[in-house]
Design a protein around this motif. Structure first.
Motif: not given
Length: 418
Positions: A54-63
């Motif tokens: 959740a923490a890391e992917s929040a900064a990457s909202l693309g595919m």
């Protein structure tokens, strides 16, 4: 990001190296799937640690938030993916996955992003594609971003936006008096001629047609990861997918397989519905007739340009998925599709693409027949923004611009002198 273990033929399961560019299986001409070491991924993929994910992917909202299950390369990205999941105002358990929010306005951005990314990784300089329209626009955009030459072949009656995209992005555009099948034949002939006449190998075109290279599926599979994550890591009961070439449906099924292997999702997979126009319905016709393969659909004609694929290369795979999931392949008339475009625009504020409206028409029909319950949680894909089809939709509505436009417009006014 994982290294690719090998490429696997979907037909004969022959393994091929991913160290060099590949098209089809050298043994049987089957489509190739990218395979990873799933046992290793079980120990490294971020979903194992939800807080970190959740923490890391929040900064990457693309595919590329799913980079743990994509090839280990530097992306050529235009911020594709992580498109909105819109809840219907009238059907509380129906969600519209709005792929028109992608770069170039359609879901094609996902597959072409991955295909062009890998082309750059391999050092390819010329990419060619036959297209019903939207794939051409996406290739042109990503090839421009990557500094690679794009060679596009499209039917001359595609939506004007598709032609404009190719020109604006600087692609080599050829308009063909025919269908996408004619475009595919021309691409194949050009590449064959280049090889036979001794063209410098670095200048020979590489064909990235639907399912004739392995990476467009990898880009499209991210739709499957997204819809599951956006539903709280649970499967919906059904997925409605407009189907021309069918790469998105195939990619999502691959995503479900991977997520289950990683332990990211459990339960029964959704019923998969492949939706077509009755003006070009090779898959729906084969499904209705109980066949395992489609036949070429003669005299294909529909204003849902992306569905005008008279013989999908992946028809066998599509039919297998639809039947294995308990879904169906169905077709609806252009009149029903247009009616659904207008209904959803007026009642939901969503301007669907004609292809997306084939899915909404199917949903309405199956709800009315009782084959689908209002309590079933359904994800429906609008594969492109309706504004890309203004000329096609207006023509289907017999709509013309009112009045006469002036031949020149004054520039003066508040900002500049009169």
């Amino acid at each position: 990001m994982p290294a690719i273990a090998f490429l696997e033929c979907v037909r004969c399961h022959h393994h091929v190296s991913a160290d060099v560019p590949q098209t089809l299986c050298p043994l049987c001409a089957g489509s190739l799937y990218v395979r990873y070491d799933m046992d290793s991924l079980k120990h490294t993929a971020k979903r194992v640690n939800p807080a970190r994910y959740a923490a890391e992917s929040a900064a990457s909202l693309g595919m590329w938030r799913y980079r743990d299950v994509l090839p280990s390369v530097t992306p050529v990205t235009l911020a594709e993916g992580w498109t909105p999941m819109l809840r219907s105002k009238r059907y509380p358990n129906l969600f519209v996955k709005e792929e028109g929010a992608n770069p170039t306005g359609t879901f094609k951005a996902r597959g072409l992003c991955l295909a062009v990314t890998m082309a750059k990784h391999y050092g390819l300089q010329h990419l060619a594609v036959p297209s019903a329209g939207n794939a051409a626009g996406a290739l042109a955009a990503y090839a421009a971003a990557a500094g690679i030459a794009a060679h596009i072949f499209m039917p001359k009656d595609v939506p004007f936006a598709n032609y404009l995209e190719g020109v604006v992005y600087g692609a080599d555009v050829t308009m063909v008096d025919g269908l996408i099948s004619d475009c595919a034949r021309m691409v194949g002939e050009r590449i064959k001629a280049q090889k036979e006449t001794g063209t410098d190998p670095s200048q020979v075109w590489f064909d990235i047609s639907t399912l004739k290279e392995p990476f467009r599926v990898e880009g499209k599979k991210t739709m499957g990861y997204e819809l599951v994550e956006q539903l709280g890591w649970e499967y919906p009961d059904a997925v409605f997918y407009p189907t021309g070439g069918g790469v998105g449906l195939i990619g999502m099924w691959k995503a479900f397989e991977e997520m289950e292997a990683l332990g990211w999702v459990t339960g029964k997979r959704p019923r998969m519905f492949a939706l077509q126009s009755s003006g070009c319905a090779p898959v729906a016709q084969a499904y209705a007739e109980g066949k395992d393969v489609s036949t070429f659909f003669e005299h294909a004609s529909t204003f849902a340009a992306g569905l005008r694929v008279p013989k999908p290369y992946g028809d066998v795979i599509i039919l297998e998925i639809v039947r294995a999931s308990g879904g169906a392949a169905l077709a609806y008339s252009d009149e029903a599709i247009l009616a659904s475009v207008l209904d959803w625009a007026k009642q939901e504020g969503i301007f669907l693409s004609p292809e997306g409206a084939a899915a909404t028409a199917a949903y309405d029909s199956l709800i009315a027949s009782g084959d689908l319950k209002s309590t079933d949680r359904v994800v429906l894909f609008n594969t492109g923004g309706g504004l890309k089809y203004t000329d096609m939709t207006a023509e289907a509505m017999h709509l013309r611009r009112p009045g006469t436009l002036p031949t020149s417009m004054p520039v003066g006014g508040i900002i500049t002198p009169v």
